[in-house]
Design a protein around this motif. Structure first.
Motif, PDB file in Angstrom:
ATOM      1  N   LEU A   1      23.925  23.058  80.046  1.00 21.68           N
ATOM      2  CA  LEU A   1      22.775  22.599  79.250  1.00 21.68           C
ATOM      3  C   LEU A   1      22.538  21.091  79.405  1.00 21.68           C
ATOM      4  O   LEU A   1      21.464  20.599  79.109  1.00 21.68           O
ATOM      5  CB  LEU A   1      22.979  22.945  77.772  1.00 21.68           C
ATOM      6  CG  LEU A   1      23.281  24.425  77.479  1.00 21.68           C
ATOM      7  CD1 LEU A   1      23.469  24.655  75.986  1.00 21.68           C
ATOM      8  CD2 LEU A   1      22.164  25.313  77.997  1.00 21.68           C
ATOM      9  N   ARG A   2      23.553  20.393  79.836  1.00 22.04           N
ATOM     10  CA  ARG A   2      23.473  18.944  80.072  1.00 22.04           C
ATOM     11  C   ARG A   2      22.950  18.175  78.862  1.00 22.04           C
ATOM     12  O   ARG A   2      22.039  17.361  78.954  1.00 22.04           O
ATOM     13  CB  ARG A   2      22.591  18.654  81.295  1.00 22.04           C
ATOM     14  CG  ARG A   2      23.142  19.290  82.552  1.00 22.04           C
ATOM     15  CD  ARG A   2      22.287  19.016  83.763  1.00 22.04           C
ATOM     16  NE  ARG A   2      22.749  19.804  84.893  1.00 22.04           N
ATOM     17  CZ  ARG A   2      23.851  19.523  85.610  1.00 22.04           C
ATOM     18  NH1 ARG A   2      24.577  18.454  85.322  1.00 22.04           N
ATOM     19  NH2 ARG A   2      24.215  20.298  86.608  1.00 22.04           N
ATOM     20  N   VAL A   3      23.533  18.491  77.721  1.00 24.92           N
ATOM     21  CA  VAL A   3      23.158  17.743  76.518  1.00 24.92           C
ATOM     22  C   VAL A   3      24.305  16.850  76.035  1.00 24.92           C
ATOM     23  O   VAL A   3      24.176  16.160  75.035  1.00 24.92           O
ATOM     24  CB  VAL A   3      22.706  18.677  75.361  1.00 24.92           C
ATOM     25  CG1 VAL A   3      21.402  19.373  75.708  1.00 24.92           C
ATOM     26  CG2 VAL A   3      23.784  19.685  75.011  1.00 24.92           C
ATOM     27  N   LEU A   4      25.418  16.881  76.744  1.00 20.11           N
ATOM     28  CA  LEU A   4      26.530  15.993  76.361  1.00 20.11           C
ATOM     29  C   LEU A   4      26.731  14.938  77.431  1.00 20.11           C
ATOM     30  O   LEU A   4      26.682  15.255  78.616  1.00 20.11           O
ATOM     31  CB  LEU A   4      27.824  16.803  76.217  1.00 20.11           C
ATOM     32  CG  LEU A   4      28.125  17.419  74.859  1.00 20.11           C
ATOM     33  CD1 LEU A   4      29.521  18.027  74.869  1.00 20.11           C
ATOM     34  CD2 LEU A   4      28.016  16.396  73.740  1.00 20.11           C
TER      35      LEU A   4
ATOM     36  N   LEU B   1      27.786  23.005  77.174  1.00 21.39           N
ATOM     37  CA  LEU B   1      26.928  21.903  76.721  1.00 21.39           C
ATOM     38  C   LEU B   1      26.850  20.815  77.780  1.00 21.39           C
ATOM     39  O   LEU B   1      25.800  20.229  78.014  1.00 21.39           O
ATOM     40  CB  LEU B   1      27.466  21.306  75.416  1.00 21.39           C
ATOM     41  CG  LEU B   1      27.422  22.218  74.178  1.00 21.39           C
ATOM     42  CD1 LEU B   1      28.093  21.540  72.988  1.00 21.39           C
ATOM     43  CD2 LEU B   1      25.988  22.588  73.820  1.00 21.39           C
TER      44      LEU B   1
END
Lengths: 332, 262
Positions: free
Chosen positions: B259-262, B255
Motif C-alpha cells: 500500500l506504500r503508506v508507511l 502497509l
C-alpha cells in the motif's frame, strides 16, 4: 409505442445532484439490455437549465416538469406533480437515485398510483424477458433478486455508487427538452419546510484524509476509543467512526462516515470492529485499500475488504501500533 | 384537559435477526431459516424512546404495534416494560412475507378505530431495508409525513420537526397533525427497562389481531423476492492469519510494501 424507461434526476435548490449521473448510467445499461427507450425528467421550478444539462447525455428526450409549487421541495408537491406527469407518459420503468429526498417522496408517489418501489438496488438483470433487480438484505449479509408482480409503471431506486456516474454516455446531439407544466391544487402541500442549514461548521474534513482509522460497535466502550486513536496517530492518519459510535456521543458527529456523514476515499481505510452496514459502506467503499478487523468472520465489511483480519481488535491493535512505530522509526 | 395537550402516539416496531446472528437460507432459497436470535430493529427502539419522551412532556398515550409470528411479541413486551401503555400484535407467520405496501395496509386496518395524533416508525429496518413502510402508511391514512427525523417539538397548529438531510445538512419542517414520522437512530438516548417496568408490563393490555381480521384489505404482494443468496464477492480479499504479533508484522509489511503508506 415502445416501452420507456424514465430516469428522474435529482435537483436541490436548482442544482443537479451529481449522483443523478449514476442513475442515467443505470438507465442506459437497462435500455441496452431490454431494448426499451430511455428518457429523463427533472422536477422543480425554473429548472430548465438542468434539463438542458441532462439533454447532453444519450437519452431520447428530457422533460422539464414545472410548477412554482415544486420549490421548495415537499413530498406532497413532488408526489402530486410526478403522478400527474407519469399518468400521461405511462412509462414502463421509473428510475431514481436512492437519496434521502427520493426516500421521502417515492413510496408516497408509488402508493398513490397503486404501485410499488424496489428500493436501494445495486444491480439489474434481464433474465428470460423478466426484469430483475438486485438489492442487499440483512445489512448486506445476503442479496436478493426482486421482480415486480404489479402493473407498470415500476419504480426502482439505485444505491449511491451502484453505477458509475462518469460512465454516463453523451449523446451524438442534444436531446429535445419538453417543458410540462403540472397543476398542483391549493391545499395539496401540507408541510412548510424552512431553510436548509448545516449544524455547525464542519470542524473535521475527512474527505482529504489519506489514512483513516475508523471504529465501530466492536470498540465496546468509550474509553477504548483511545486504542484506535493511538493507531491513527502512529499511522499519521485521522480517526473516524460508524454511526452508532457518534450516536452514543463517543466521538463527535463530524467524524462519522456513511450516508448521513462524510463520504471518503483515502489511500487506506482501516476498519476496527465495524460490521459494515450498508449506510456505512456507501461512505467508504471508494477507498483505495481497506483493511478490516472484526471478530465476526461473516461481517459484511469483509465483502469489500482487501485485507481481512478475523479476530479481536483488542488483541491485534496494540502489537500493530508497536510494529507501525518500529517501522516508522526504522525508515527515518 | 385544561393547560395540557394530550398526545396519542403509535410506534411501529419490528423484530429483526440480531446484528451478528449467522444467517442460513431456507430450502427454497427465498428467505432465511427462522432459527436465529432476534432483537428489536434499532431505529424502532429510538422511535419508542422518542414517543415516551413526548408523552412525558405532553401527557397522553403510547401504543406499540408489530406484525409477525408469536416470537415478535418479545418486542412488544420490552416496549411495555420501558413504559408503553398498551400493545397491538398482528400475529401470523405470514406477516413476515408481506411487502411494505401490504404491511402498511395491515397496520392501517388494525388501527382503523383508533385516533392517533402521531405515528412513529424507525427510518428503515435492518432486514429488508426498504425504508418505505412509514411513508406508505402516511399515504394510506391520507396524512402528511416527514422522514429521518432528529427532533420533534409541539407547536400551536401541529409540530415542528428537524429532518436530517445528507452530508451533515438539516432542515426544520412545520407540519399539521395527525402525521407519520420516520425516526433516525441517535435522536435521543435510549433508556433501559426497570425491574418494576418489567413487572408492570405483564399486566398491560396486549391485543392480538389475527391475519383474518385484516386480510380483506390486503392484496397480492406488488413485488416478489425471486431468490435470496449469499452475495458474490466482487473483491479479492486476502486473509491475514496467525497470532496477534504475527498479524501485526504481516499488516505492517502490507502497509509498507503493497500500500506504500508507511
Amino acid at each position: 409505442m415502445p416501452d420507456t424507461i424514465l430516469v428522474v434526476v435529482e435537483q436541490r435548490e436548482g442544482k443537479l445532484n451529481r449522483v443523478s449521473w449514476e442513475t442515467v448510467t443505470a438507465g442506459q445499461a437497462i435500455a441496452a439490455a431490454t431494448g426499451w427507450a430511455l428518457e429523463a425528467a427533472v422536477v422543480g421550478s425554473g429548472v430548465n437549465s438542468i434539463a438542458s444539462e441532462v439533454a447532453g447525455k444519450k437519452v431520447a428526450k428530457v422533460y422539464d416538469i414545472e410548477s412554482p409549487k415544486l420549490e421548495p421541495y415537499t413530498p406532497d408537491a413532488f408526489a402530486a406533480g410526478l403522478k400527474q406527469f407519469l399518468e400521461s407518459l405511462q412509462p414502463k420503468l421509473v428510475l431514481m437515485p436512492h437519496t434521502y429526498q427520493v426516500r421521502d417522496f417515492v413510496p408516497k408517489l408509488a402508493t398513490a398510483m397503486g404501485r410499488t418501489v424496489i428500493s436501494d438496488c445495486i444491480g439489474f438483470k434481464h433474465e428470460g424477458g423478466k426484469a430483475v433487480f438486485t438489492r442487499q438484505m440483512f445489512q448486506g449479509k445476503l442479496a436478493a433478486d426482486v421482480s415486480f408482480s404489479s402493473d407498470a409503471p415500476w419504480f426502482a431506486t439505485f444505491q449511491n455508487g451502484a453505477f458509475r456516474g462518469d460512465k454516463a454516455e453523451a449523446g451524438a446531439a442534444a436531446a429535445p427538452v419538453e417543458t410540462v407544466n403540472v397543476e398542483i391544487p391549493d391545499g395539496v402541500i401540507r408541510n412548510k419546510p424552512q431553510e436548509v442549514f448545516k449544524e455547525a461548521k464542519q470542524a473535521v474534513d475527512l474527505t482529504q484524509a489519506e489514512i483513516i482509522v475508523a471504529v465501530g460497535r466492536g470498540i465496546k466502550e468509550q474509553k477504548n476509543i483511545e486504542i484506535a486513536k493511538n493507531l491513527a496517530d502512529a499511522l499519521g492518519g485521522d480517526l473516524a467512526a460508524s454511526r452508532p459510535i457518534c450516536d452514543s456521543g463517543w466521538l463527535p458527529m463530524d467524524r462519522q462516515i456513511g450516508s448521513s456523514g462524510q463520504t471518503v476515499a483515502p489511500k487506506l481505510y482501516l476498519a476496527l470492529g465495524i460490521s459494515g452496514a450498508i449506510q456505512h459502506i456507501v461512505g467508504m467503499k471508494g477507498s483505495r485499500a481497506i483493511i478490516a478487523v472484526n471478530k465476526d468472520s461473516e461481517a459484511p465489511i469483509f465483502e469489500i475488504a482487501d485485507y481481512a483480519v478475523v479476530g479481536n481488535l483488542f488483541d491485534i491493535v496494540p502489537p500493530l501500533i508497536e510494529e507501525v512505530k518500529k517501522a516508522k522509526a526504522g525508515s527515518n | 384537559m385544561y393547560g395540557e395537550t394530550l398526545l396519542k402516539i403509535l410506534v411501529c416496531m419490528k423484530q429483526v435477526p440480531q446484528k451478528d446472528a449467522p444467517l442460513k437460507l431456507n430450502e427454497s432459497g427465498t428467505w432465511i431459516r427462522e432459527d436465529v436470535s432476534y432483537e428489536v430493529n434499532e431505529p424502532d427502539a429510538y422511535a419508542l424512546e422518542e414517543a415516551l419522551r413526548q408523552r412525558e412532556k405532553h401527557k397522553g398515550e403510547v401504543v406499540v404495534i408489530t406484525s409477525g409470528p408469536a416470537r415478535a411479541q418479545q418486542v412488544l413486551r420490552e416496549a411495555l416494560a420501558k413504559g408503553a401503555d398498551r400493545a397491538i400484535h398482528l400475529e401470523d407467520d405470514k406477516f413476515v412475507g408481506l411487502d411494505a405496501f401490504n404491511t402498511a395496509k395491515a397496520i392501517a386496518a388494525a388501527i382503523k378505530d383508533e385516533q392517533f395524533d402521531l405515528i412513529f416508525t424507525g427510518l428503515q429496518s435492518d432486514d429488508y431495508g426498504y425504508a418505505q413502510t412509514g411513508v406508505i402508511l402516511a399515504e394510506l391514512m391520507g396524512w402528511p409525513h416527514a422522514t429521518i427525523i432528529m427532533q420533534i417539538e409541539k407547536t400551536d397548529g401541529g409540530i415542528r420537526v428537524k429532518r436530517e438531510l445528507e452530508a451533515g445538512y438539516f432542515q426544520f419542517v412545520d407540519m399539521p397533525t395527525p402525521a407519520v414520522l420516520t425516526i433516525q437512530s441517535g435522536i435521543n438516548k435510549l433508556r433501559y427497562a426497570t425491574l418494576i417496568g418489567i413487572k408492570q408490563a405483564k399486566n398491560k393490555p396486549l391485543r392480538k389481531v389475527p391475519l383474518g381480521e385484516v386480510q380483506a384489505g390486503l392484496g397480492d404482494n406488488l413485488q416478489k423476492i425471486e431468490k435470496l443468496y449469499v452475495p458474490q464477492k466482487t473483491k479479492k480479499t486476502e486473509h491475514i492469519d496467525g497470532p496477534p504479533g504475527e498479524i501485526a508484522k504481516k499488516l505492517v509489511d502490507k502497509l509498507r510494501n503493497e500500500l506504500r503508506v508507511l
